[in-house]
Design an enzyme around this catalytic site. Structure first.
Site, PDB file in Angstrom:
ATOM      1  N   SER A  45      -2.111   5.802   6.319  1.00  0.00           N
ATOM      2  CA  SER A  45      -0.609   5.899   6.486  1.00  0.00           C
ATOM      3  C   SER A  45      -0.116   7.389   6.450  1.00  0.00           C
ATOM      4  O   SER A  45      -0.198   8.175   7.512  1.00  0.00           O
ATOM      5  CB  SER A  45       0.063   5.092   5.272  1.00  0.00           C
ATOM      6  OG  SER A  45       1.478   4.646   5.689  1.00  0.00           O
ATOM      7  N   ASP A  95      -0.227  -1.472   8.369  1.00  0.00           N
ATOM      8  CA  ASP A  95      -0.566  -0.112   7.236  1.00  0.00           C
ATOM      9  C   ASP A  95      -1.991  -0.230   6.776  1.00  0.00           C
ATOM     10  O   ASP A  95      -2.543  -1.071   6.042  1.00  0.00           O
ATOM     11  CB  ASP A  95       0.594  -0.105   6.346  1.00  0.00           C
ATOM     12  CG  ASP A  95       0.755   1.151   5.582  1.00  0.00           C
ATOM     13  OD1 ASP A  95      -0.294   1.556   5.027  1.00  0.00           O
ATOM     14  OD2 ASP A  95       1.528   1.812   5.746  1.00  0.00           O
TER      15      ASP A  95
END
Length: 327
Positions: A71, A200
Site C-alpha cells: 500500500s 490492498d
C-alpha cells in the site's frame, strides 16, 4: 649442486615468500557489508513516516539491497527504488497534500479540499475514489515505468480478492502494481490483472518482511499502522470506524507474523491522530517519526561498526551463549 635440486629449493623459497606476504587490501581485512532488506508497511497517511526512515538511509549513504512494500509502503518504496531521494519524495507529498484528503468530506461537498484533479470519484467501479490521477502525478516525477528499470529490487504486495491470497508483483509495469497494492477496499477501486481482482495488500500481508527473510542478511520492518487515542466526548464517525477497523485487522496480522518469525529490526513509529488520507500532515507525521528514525540510525551505525571490525559480533554472540548456557 644438481640442477633439479636447485630448482626445487628455488620453488620452495618462492612458496615461503608468498605465504609470508600480507593479504591484499580489500580481501581478508575487509568484511563485506551485510545486505539489508527493508519492508515498508501499509497505514495510509501514517505511512509518510517511511520518509523519515529513508532519510536515515540517505544520510548514512546506505542503500537497501531489496525493498518490499504494501500500500503506502509500496508507493513510497517504489519511488525510492526508482531513484528519488527521501527529500524528493517529501517534496512530492508536500505538494500533493495541500489539503486534507478526506474522501467523505469531499462527497459531503467540502469545497476547500481542491483535490478533484488528482483523485476522481470512482462510484460504480468498486470504490469511492479513482486513484489514477494520483498515480499519474507520481509517475510524472520519474521516468521509470517498469520494475526492470528500478535501481533497487522491489516487491509489491497486493491481495487477490477471490482467493484471499497475497500476490507479489515484481515484474512488468510499476504503477499498475502500485495501484493494486493501495486499493483500500471500499475507498479505491480494485485493479484487474488477468483473471485476478486485486485489492490492498494490507488485507493479507500489511508488513511484508517475510518476503525478504532468506534473501538478505538483515531485515528491517517498519510498521506504520499507528495507534488510536480516545478523545473525551467525541464519537467515532462511520469513516473512522470503517478504516480504523481495517487498521486493527492489519495490526493483528502483523503481530502474528512478528511472533512467528521476527525481523532483525522491527520499527513502529508512534504516529497518532492521523487519518487515512490526511497527507496534508506530512510534517507532523515526520516529527512524530523522528524517535524511530533515531533508533534506526543508531542500529545502522552499530552494524557499520561491526562490519569495520569483523569477528566482534561473533565473539560477543559466543560469550552470550556461554553465559546463558544450554536452553
Amino acid at each position: 649442486m644438481p640442477r633439479h635440486l636447485g630448482a626445487g629449493l628455488t620453488g620452495l623459497l618462492l612458496a615461503c615468500l608468498l605465504l609470508a606476504a600480507p593479504p591484499a587490501l580489500g580481501t581478508a581485512d575487509e568484511a563485506p557489508r551485510p545486505s539489508i532488506g527493508l519492508a515498508l508497511g501499509s497505514g495510509g497517511a501514517s505511512g509518510l513516516a517511511h520518509i523519515a526512515i529513508l532519510q536515515v538511509f540517505d544520510e548514512l549513504e546506505i542503500q537497501p539491497d531489496h525493498i518490499a512494500g504494501t500500500s503506502i509502503g509500496a508507493v513510497i518504496g517504489g519511488l525510492y527504488a526508482a531513484g528519488l531521494s527521501a527529500d524528493e519524495i517529501l517534496d512530492l507529498f508536500d505538494d500533493f497534500g495541500g489539503s486534507p484528503l478526506d474522501a467523505l468530506s469531499e462527497l459531503a461537498g467540502n469545497s476547500e479540499l481542491g483535490i478533484t484533479d488528482l483523485v476522481q470519484l470512482g462510484l460504480g467501479e468498486g470504490g469511492l475514489l479513482d486513484s489514477s490521477g494520483f498515480l499519474h502525478f507520481l509517475a510524472s516525477h520519474t521516468e521509470v515505468r517498469e520494475f526492470s528499470e528500478l535501481r533497487i529490487p522491489l516487491s509489491v504486495v497486493a491481495t487477490d480478492y477471490w482467493s484471499g491470497e497475497s500476490v507479489v508483483l515484481d515484474e512488468g509495469e510499476l504503477f499498475p502494481a502500485l495501484a493494486a497494492s493501495m486499493a483500500v477496499p471500499g475507498l479505491f477501486k480494485p485493479s484487474r490483472r488477468d483473471h485476478q481482482l486485486l485489492i490492498d495488500g494490507g488485507t493479507s500481508n500489511p508488513l511484508p518482511f517475510d518476503l525478504l527473510q532468506g534473501r538478505v542478511d538483515r531485515v528491517i520492518a517498519v510498521d506504520v499502522t499507528g495507534r488510536r487515542e480516545p478523545v473525551e466526548g467525541e464519537v467515532a464517525g462511520i469513516t473512522d470506524l470503517l478504516f480504523k477497523t481495517f487498521e486493527i485487522m492489519q495490526q493483528s496480522i502483523t503481530r502474528q507474523m512478528v511472533r512467528h518469525q521476527p525481523p532483525d529490526l522491527y520499527l513502529q513509529p508512534d504516529v497518532a491522530g492521523v487519518r487515512l488520507l490526511h497527507f496534508n500532515r506530512v510534517m507532523d507525521v515526520l516529527a512524530q517519526a523522528q524517535p524511530t528514525a533515531d533508533e534506526l540510525r543508531e542500529r545502522l551505525e552499530a552494524w557499520q561498526a561491526e562490519t569495520a571490525q569483523p569477528g566482534i559480533r561473533q565473539d560477543s554472540d559466543d560469550q552470550l551463549s556461554e553465559q546463558k548456557g544450554p536452553t
